[in-house]
Design a protein around this motif. Sequence first.
Motif, PDB file in Angstrom:
ATOM      1  N   VAL A 284       0.900  -1.192  -0.034  1.00  8.33           N
ATOM      2  CA  VAL A 284       0.134   0.039  -0.003  1.00  8.33           C
ATOM      3  C   VAL A 284       0.640   1.313   0.250  1.00  8.33           C
ATOM      4  N   GLY A 285       1.835   1.446   0.845  1.00  8.30           N
ATOM      5  CA  GLY A 285       2.596   2.657   1.196  1.00  8.30           C
ATOM      6  C   GLY A 285       3.208   2.924  -0.382  1.00  8.30           C
ATOM      7  N   SER A 286       3.880   2.027  -1.316  1.00 13.89           N
ATOM      8  CA  SER A 286       4.238   2.494  -2.367  1.00 13.89           C
ATOM      9  C   SER A 286       3.416   3.267  -3.274  1.00 13.89           C
ATOM     10  N   LEU A 287       2.103   2.704  -3.398  1.00 15.87           N
ATOM     11  CA  LEU A 287       0.938   3.386  -3.925  1.00 15.87           C
ATOM     12  C   LEU A 287       0.754   4.898  -3.453  1.00 15.87           C
ATOM     13  N   VAL A 288       0.651   4.725  -2.125  1.00 15.17           N
ATOM     14  CA  VAL A 288       0.283   6.012  -1.377  1.00 15.17           C
ATOM     15  C   VAL A 288       1.547   7.208  -1.849  1.00 15.17           C
ATOM     16  N   ALA A 289       2.521   6.671  -1.699  1.00 16.10           N
ATOM     17  CA  ALA A 289       3.660   7.753  -2.166  1.00 16.10           C
ATOM     18  C   ALA A 289       3.559   7.988  -3.592  1.00 16.10           C
ATOM     19  N   THR A 290       3.088   7.023  -4.381  1.00 16.20           N
ATOM     20  CA  THR A 290       2.862   7.164  -5.972  1.00 16.20           C
ATOM     21  C   THR A 290       2.115   8.308  -6.273  1.00 16.20           C
ATOM     22  N   LEU A 291       0.925   8.179  -5.702  1.00 16.00           N
ATOM     23  CA  LEU A 291      -0.304   9.168  -5.665  1.00 16.00           C
ATOM     24  C   LEU A 291      -0.100  10.264  -5.428  1.00 16.00           C
ATOM     25  N   LEU A 292       0.479  10.474  -4.313  1.00 17.36           N
ATOM     26  CA  LEU A 292       1.021  11.792  -3.554  1.00 17.36           C
ATOM     27  C   LEU A 292       1.863  12.642  -4.479  1.00 17.36           C
ATOM     28  N   SER A 293       2.743  11.640  -5.000  1.00 20.04           N
ATOM     29  CA  SER A 293       4.178  12.265  -5.774  1.00 20.04           C
ATOM     30  C   SER A 293       3.488  12.890  -6.871  1.00 20.04           C
ATOM     31  N   SER A 294       2.299  12.775  -7.393  1.00 21.05           N
ATOM     32  CA  SER A 294       1.664  13.562  -8.550  1.00 21.05           C
ATOM     33  C   SER A 294       1.440  14.897  -8.371  1.00 21.05           C
ATOM     34  N   LYS A 295       1.362  15.394  -7.167  1.00 19.47           N
ATOM     35  CA  LYS A 295       0.921  16.700  -6.590  1.00 19.47           C
ATOM     36  C   LYS A 295       1.884  17.263  -5.697  1.00 19.47           C
ATOM     37  N   TYR A 296       2.643  16.425  -4.863  1.00 18.86           N
ATOM     38  CA  TYR A 296       3.528  17.017  -3.778  1.00 18.86           C
ATOM     39  C   TYR A 296       5.096  16.343  -3.913  1.00 18.86           C
ATOM     40  N   GLU A 297       5.931  16.975  -3.367  1.00 23.02           N
ATOM     41  CA  GLU A 297       7.310  16.493  -3.109  1.00 23.02           C
ATOM     42  C   GLU A 297       7.381  15.221  -2.070  1.00 23.02           C
ATOM     43  N   VAL A 298       7.681  14.065  -2.621  1.00 21.50           N
ATOM     44  CA  VAL A 298       7.455  12.924  -1.767  1.00 21.50           C
ATOM     45  C   VAL A 298       8.803  12.314  -1.614  1.00 21.50           C
ATOM     46  N   GLU A 299       9.291  11.700  -0.481  1.00 25.70           N
ATOM     47  CA  GLU A 299      10.184  10.972  -0.017  1.00 25.70           C
ATOM     48  C   GLU A 299      10.155   9.823   0.871  1.00 25.70           C
ATOM     49  N   GLY A 300      10.191   8.500   0.358  1.00 23.51           N
ATOM     50  CA  GLY A 300       9.944   7.337   1.075  1.00 23.51           C
ATOM     51  C   GLY A 300      11.216   7.165   1.890  1.00 23.51           C
ATOM     52  N   MET A 301      10.709   6.152   2.824  1.00 26.65           N
ATOM     53  CA  MET A 301      11.742   5.256   3.677  1.00 26.65           C
ATOM     54  C   MET A 301      11.182   3.989   3.961  1.00 26.65           C
ATOM     55  N   ASP A 302      12.040   2.943   3.803  1.00 28.68           N
ATOM     56  CA  ASP A 302      11.591   1.663   4.030  1.00 28.68           C
ATOM     57  C   ASP A 302      12.907   1.023   4.593  1.00 28.68           C
ATOM     58  N   GLN A 303      12.513   0.005   5.649  1.00 23.71           N
ATOM     59  CA  GLN A 303      13.804  -0.853   6.047  1.00 23.71           C
ATOM     60  C   GLN A 303      14.327  -1.894   5.165  1.00 23.71           C
ATOM     61  N   PHE A 304      13.704  -2.062   4.040  1.00 26.78           N
ATOM     62  CA  PHE A 304      14.445  -3.180   3.211  1.00 26.78           C
ATOM     63  C   PHE A 304      14.511  -2.270   1.777  1.00 26.78           C
ATOM     64  N   ASP A 305      15.441  -3.005   0.901  1.00 30.58           N
ATOM     65  CA  ASP A 305      15.648  -2.514  -0.439  1.00 30.58           C
ATOM     66  C   ASP A 305      14.426  -2.589  -1.029  1.00 30.58           C
ATOM     67  N   VAL A 306      14.020  -1.490  -1.735  1.00 32.75           N
ATOM     68  CA  VAL A 306      12.836  -1.395  -2.714  1.00 32.75           C
ATOM     69  C   VAL A 306      13.234  -1.541  -4.270  1.00 32.75           C
ATOM     70  N   LYS A 307      12.743  -2.664  -4.725  1.00 31.32           N
ATOM     71  CA  LYS A 307      13.205  -3.143  -6.083  1.00 31.32           C
ATOM     72  C   LYS A 307      12.530  -2.449  -7.052  1.00 31.32           C
ATOM     73  N   ASP A 308      11.083  -2.002  -6.751  1.00 28.48           N
ATOM     74  CA  ASP A 308      10.492  -1.343  -7.966  1.00 28.48           C
ATOM     75  C   ASP A 308      10.896   0.140  -8.209  1.00 28.48           C
ATOM     76  N   LYS A 309      10.949   0.354  -9.380  1.00 27.73           N
ATOM     77  CA  LYS A 309      11.189   1.937  -9.829  1.00 27.73           C
ATOM     78  C   LYS A 309       9.821   2.796  -9.636  1.00 27.73           C
ATOM     79  N   LEU A 310      10.283   3.756  -8.556  1.00 28.70           N
ATOM     80  CA  LEU A 310       9.287   4.408  -8.208  1.00 28.70           C
ATOM     81  C   LEU A 310       9.484   5.865  -8.508  1.00 28.70           C
ATOM     82  N   PRO A 311       8.548   6.686  -8.636  1.00 29.70           N
ATOM     83  CA  PRO A 311       8.697   8.303  -9.134  1.00 29.70           C
ATOM     84  C   PRO A 311       8.804   9.108  -7.921  1.00 29.70           C
ATOM     85  N   PHE A 312       9.727   8.618  -6.881  1.00 29.19           N
ATOM     86  CA  PHE A 312      10.156   9.674  -5.900  1.00 29.19           C
ATOM     87  C   PHE A 312      11.144   9.189  -5.501  1.00 29.19           C
ATOM     88  N   GLU A 313      12.181   9.860  -4.332  1.00 23.18           N
ATOM     89  CA  GLU A 313      13.303   9.492  -3.824  1.00 23.18           C
ATOM     90  C   GLU A 313      12.976   8.275  -2.836  1.00 23.18           C
TER      91      GLU A 313
END
Length: 357
Positions: A13-42
């Motif tokens: 869920v979190g990856s999509l929350v950040a993806t949706l919000l990044s269409s309008k806001y400056e978003v930065e995500g953090m996770d304890q694991f390596d994120v393999k998917d290419k996402l449109p935010f840092e």
Amino acid sequence: MIKKIAVLGLGKVGSLVATLLSSKYEVEGMDQFDVKDKLPFEVLKGDVSNDKNIRDFLKDKDAVVSCLPYFLNIKIAETAVDMGVHYFDLTEDVPTLNAILKMSENSNSVLAPQCGLAPGFIGILGAGLYEQFSEIRSVKLRVGALPLHPMGQLGYSFTWSAEGVINEYLNDAEVIQNGNRKMLSSLDDVESININGRQYEAFLTSGGLGTMCETLEGKVDTLNYKTIRYPGHRDGMKLLLYDLLLKDDRKLAKDILNNALPLVDDDIVLVYAAVEGILDGKLRRKEFSESYRKITLDNKDWRAISWTTACSISTVVDLVSEGKLKNQGFIKQEEIPFDMFIKSHFGSMYETYKDPK
């Protein structure tokens, strides 16, 4: 106005929350694991349970959205309050809710927990129905997130947190019954429910009402929330958790269920609400019944549970940013006007992507 948003937890869920919000806001995500998917935010890798990591991560942010397991949220909320950062989460856990309610008494920023599907969207929807009545007799809210093609007695797949599911099955459910606010055992009060010609079962689970029992106390005879499952699921979970005593070892229960019920690509979310009372001088019932399936956004498939949950919390963040909700203190889901929600930038996805009848 919110400009910079931190999203903690970049799972289903979190990856999509950040993806949706990044269409309008400056978003930065953090996770304890390596994120393999290419996402449109840092994305940063970091220990999300470490206070210093969180403080460093939030120091230039206006808001934080926690998509972490419920047991990590109290500390995140405390840090957000201390730093004056708006806080949003998806928790269904009642002790976490109560702790955040207490924090809100001295908060200069927004505290908006329980912004997911249930609690969250179902509470906004339920309030949108009962606010049409001059007198309310009953409010019944039902949500199910299910595999589209069930297999086995449990007929289930963990499309979201196994810890969260076990938690809501074991903790008591708050209801209003015969006009009295009380706690009842989850997995009880089983009913049969027919949606779009298919038979399901529904039973009490914890947390789905959020703060609604407090809001409607003294105003309604019956208020409850039930989780929708395929027939037989509740009996199977009763056997596992109570007869086999796995209620006493939640980690083992989680490991067994995660191993037995693999993730599926095709899921369905069912949302049903019914309110009875006096409307225009007559006894009436108003109902809402919709189902949602996976969608494709920017050539990527998103499960129904992921996008319906992400859409809800993204909408609340957006409404706070636009000044349409208060900018300080605790926000109850049932305080959010349904018409405003469903017509908003992200909330309109519920209309755009609902299953055709």
